[in-house]
Design a protein around this motif. Sequence first.
Motif, PDB file in Angstrom:
ATOM      1  N   UNK A 146      -1.644  -1.543  -2.881  1.00 18.13           N
ATOM      2  CA  UNK A 146      -0.192  -1.490  -2.755  1.00 18.13           C
ATOM      3  C   UNK A 146       0.210  -1.581  -1.284  1.00 18.13           C
ATOM      4  N   UNK A 147      -0.728  -1.255  -0.384  1.00 14.78           N
ATOM      5  CA  UNK A 147      -0.470  -1.424   1.045  1.00 14.78           C
ATOM      6  C   UNK A 147      -0.287  -2.877   1.419  1.00 14.78           C
ATOM      7  N   UNK A 148      -0.803  -3.785   0.582  1.00 12.65           N
ATOM      8  CA  UNK A 148      -0.604  -5.209   0.823  1.00 12.65           C
ATOM      9  C   UNK A 148       0.794  -5.672   0.463  1.00 12.65           C
ATOM     10  N   UNK A 149       1.528  -4.834  -0.275  1.00 16.01           N
ATOM     11  CA  UNK A 149       2.915  -5.123  -0.648  1.00 16.01           C
ATOM     12  C   UNK A 149       3.866  -4.400   0.299  1.00 16.01           C
ATOM     13  N   UNK A 150       3.614  -3.127   0.502  1.00 19.04           N
ATOM     14  CA  UNK A 150       4.405  -2.301   1.418  1.00 19.04           C
ATOM     15  C   UNK A 150       3.440  -1.534   2.307  1.00 19.04           C
ATOM     16  N   UNK A 151       3.429  -1.780   3.610  1.00 14.12           N
ATOM     17  CA  UNK A 151       2.463  -1.118   4.494  1.00 14.12           C
ATOM     18  C   UNK A 151       2.476   0.403   4.345  1.00 14.12           C
ATOM     19  N   UNK A 152       1.282   0.965   4.278  1.00 13.40           N
ATOM     20  CA  UNK A 152       1.141   2.413   4.143  1.00 13.40           C
ATOM     21  C   UNK A 152       1.027   3.048   5.523  1.00 13.40           C
ATOM     22  N   UNK A 153       1.675   4.199   5.697  1.00 12.74           N
ATOM     23  CA  UNK A 153       1.666   4.894   6.989  1.00 12.74           C
ATOM     24  C   UNK A 153       0.236   5.192   7.423  1.00 12.74           C
ATOM     25  N   UNK A 154      -0.077   4.840   8.664  1.00 12.55           N
ATOM     26  CA  UNK A 154      -1.400   5.117   9.221  1.00 12.55           C
ATOM     27  C   UNK A 154      -2.455   4.112   8.811  1.00 12.55           C
ATOM     28  N   UNK A 197      -2.103   0.584   8.983  1.00 10.40           N
ATOM     29  CA  UNK A 197      -1.490  -0.681   9.373  1.00 10.40           C
ATOM     30  C   UNK A 197      -2.389  -1.887   9.241  1.00 10.40           C
ATOM     31  N   UNK A 198      -3.558  -1.860   9.901  1.00  8.31           N
ATOM     32  CA  UNK A 198      -4.454  -3.008   9.847  1.00  8.31           C
ATOM     33  C   UNK A 198      -4.989  -3.228   8.437  1.00  8.31           C
ATOM     34  N   UNK A 199      -5.301  -2.140   7.748  1.00  5.13           N
ATOM     35  CA  UNK A 199      -5.781  -2.243   6.365  1.00  5.13           C
ATOM     36  C   UNK A 199      -4.708  -2.890   5.486  1.00  5.13           C
ATOM     37  N   UNK A 200      -3.474  -2.447   5.639  1.00  6.26           N
ATOM     38  CA  UNK A 200      -2.368  -3.023   4.867  1.00  6.26           C
ATOM     39  C   UNK A 200      -2.194  -4.501   5.179  1.00  6.26           C
ATOM     40  N   UNK A 201      -2.309  -4.860   6.451  1.00  5.88           N
ATOM     41  CA  UNK A 201      -2.199  -6.261   6.853  1.00  5.88           C
ATOM     42  C   UNK A 201      -3.294  -7.105   6.196  1.00  5.88           C
ATOM     43  N   UNK A 202      -4.506  -6.570   6.191  1.00  2.00           N
ATOM     44  CA  UNK A 202      -5.619  -7.327   5.602  1.00  2.00           C
ATOM     45  C   UNK A 202      -5.432  -7.502   4.104  1.00  2.00           C
ATOM     46  N   UNK A 203      -4.892  -6.485   3.444  1.00  2.00           N
ATOM     47  CA  UNK A 203      -4.694  -6.575   1.998  1.00  2.00           C
ATOM     48  C   UNK A 203      -3.539  -7.513   1.662  1.00  2.00           C
ATOM     49  N   UNK A 204      -2.580  -7.632   2.559  1.00  2.00           N
ATOM     50  CA  UNK A 204      -1.507  -8.617   2.391  1.00  2.00           C
ATOM     51  C   UNK A 204      -2.079 -10.021   2.533  1.00  2.00           C
ATOM     52  N   UNK A 205      -2.977 -10.193   3.496  1.00  2.00           N
ATOM     53  CA  UNK A 205      -3.621 -11.494   3.688  1.00  2.00           C
ATOM     54  C   UNK A 205      -4.466 -11.858   2.470  1.00  2.00           C
ATOM     55  N   UNK A 206      -5.102 -10.860   1.850  1.00  8.04           N
ATOM     56  CA  UNK A 206      -5.916 -11.116   0.657  1.00  8.04           C
ATOM     57  C   UNK A 206      -5.043 -11.591  -0.506  1.00  8.04           C
ATOM     58  N   UNK A 207      -3.846 -11.042  -0.616  1.00  7.33           N
ATOM     59  CA  UNK A 207      -2.909 -11.508  -1.644  1.00  7.33           C
ATOM     60  C   UNK A 207      -2.548 -12.969  -1.398  1.00  7.33           C
ATOM     61  N   UNK A 208      -2.288 -13.318  -0.140  1.00  3.66           N
ATOM     62  CA  UNK A 208      -1.950 -14.702   0.193  1.00  3.66           C
ATOM     63  C   UNK A 208      -3.130 -15.625  -0.090  1.00  3.66           C
ATOM     64  N   UNK A 209      -4.338 -15.186   0.246  1.00  9.44           N
ATOM     65  CA  UNK A 209      -5.538 -15.968  -0.052  1.00  9.44           C
ATOM     66  C   UNK A 209      -5.659 -16.202  -1.558  1.00  9.44           C
ATOM     67  N   UNK A 210      -5.350 -15.178  -2.338  1.00  9.95           N
ATOM     68  CA  UNK A 210      -5.399 -15.296  -3.799  1.00  9.95           C
ATOM     69  C   UNK A 210      -4.471 -16.400  -4.281  1.00  9.95           C
ATOM     70  N   UNK A 211      -3.274 -16.441  -3.747  1.00 12.03           N
ATOM     71  CA  UNK A 211      -2.294 -17.445  -4.169  1.00 12.03           C
ATOM     72  C   UNK A 211      -2.701 -18.849  -3.736  1.00 12.03           C
ATOM     73  N   UNK A 262      -0.670   1.404 -10.095  1.00 10.85           N
ATOM     74  CA  UNK A 262      -0.233   2.427  -9.151  1.00 10.85           C
ATOM     75  C   UNK A 262       0.601   3.537  -9.780  1.00 10.85           C
ATOM     76  N   UNK A 263       0.533   3.656 -11.104  1.00 12.07           N
ATOM     77  CA  UNK A 263       1.310   4.700 -11.764  1.00 12.07           C
ATOM     78  C   UNK A 263       2.810   4.518 -11.638  1.00 12.07           C
ATOM     79  N   UNK A 264       3.228   3.299 -11.243  1.00  8.48           N
ATOM     80  CA  UNK A 264       4.651   3.030 -11.061  1.00  8.48           C
ATOM     81  C   UNK A 264       5.164   3.348  -9.681  1.00  8.48           C
ATOM     82  N   UNK A 265       4.258   3.596  -8.736  1.00  9.88           N
ATOM     83  CA  UNK A 265       4.655   3.987  -7.376  1.00  9.88           C
ATOM     84  C   UNK A 265       5.624   2.991  -6.748  1.00  9.88           C
ATOM     85  N   UNK A 266       5.382   1.705  -6.952  1.00 10.81           N
ATOM     86  CA  UNK A 266       6.242   0.686  -6.335  1.00 10.81           C
ATOM     87  C   UNK A 266       7.346   0.197  -7.266  1.00 10.81           C
ATOM     88  N   UNK A 267       7.486   0.833  -8.410  1.00  9.63           N
ATOM     89  CA  UNK A 267       8.494   0.372  -9.380  1.00  9.63           C
ATOM     90  C   UNK A 267       9.904   0.542  -8.832  1.00  9.63           C
TER      91      UNK A 267
END
Length: 270
Positions: free
Chosen positions: A164-172, A174-188, A265-270
């Motif tokens: 979910x950090x790849x959708x909305x960056x998680x506090x603390x 940052x780089x992990x969230x960025x990498x997971x966002x890039x992985x989503x883009x790679x998937x597409x 995510x249990x609806x965390x980003x809903x």
Amino acid sequence: MSSHHEGHEPLTPPGADVSSRFRLDGKVAIVTGGTRGIGLSVACTLARAGARVMLSSRKADHVDSAVRALRAEGHEVQGLVANMGKPREAHELAARTVEHFDGIDIIVNNAATNPIFGPLQQATADAFDKIFDVNVKGPFELCKTAHAVMVERGGGAIVNVSSIGGITPEAGLGLYSMSKSALISLTKVMAQEWGADGIRANAICPGLIRTRFSAALWQDGDIADKVLGHQPIRRIGVPDDVAGLALFLASDASAYCTGAVYMVDGGYLA
């Protein structure tokens, strides 16, 4: 978009076994980071659905114990020590899988790393490289290497475990969230470029899951309370919550799904 035609025959014949669409008999699956947590749960689930599984992680003792556990259930499983941050080892993982099982049909890119927690100002170039090498370049190298093999077998399914950090960056994170966002883009990108080859690619974004990898988060009472207070499903997830979706995306049950991003995510980003 939908359409309905009078007299259209149902896709599944009356009385057919619906579970057969989730079976993976005869399929060969690679699960990276497949020895603990989400990866091990996914490896077990795919094996129980009939797949022959090659699992990998960086530590030999973890590989050995996971392979023993799955073989004890009667599954056809191999293991390989591989650091997904090293392209040569990602290439070897694909080659050894073909060597053992004569092909590759499913790849679950679950291996990930996050050596730092804190603000971007404290992040080093080395940490940046390590995170992106494992979390993005690893899946890229493995799938690119396996592409020709999958095409030869008529296609396949790629499941990239993002966050979910790849959708909305998680506090603390940052780089992990960025990498997971890039992985989503790679998937597409994979979905768009390889769809004509019969290869589907989808991403799973877990929320807070009870694993050793995320222990620093769910063992912190304040963080856990904050997450659960924001979730409609008020419990921390478990690896099997992710594995069920991975099975769907790896199987023919999701034959018309590609390029999509699924939350667990249990609806965390809903």
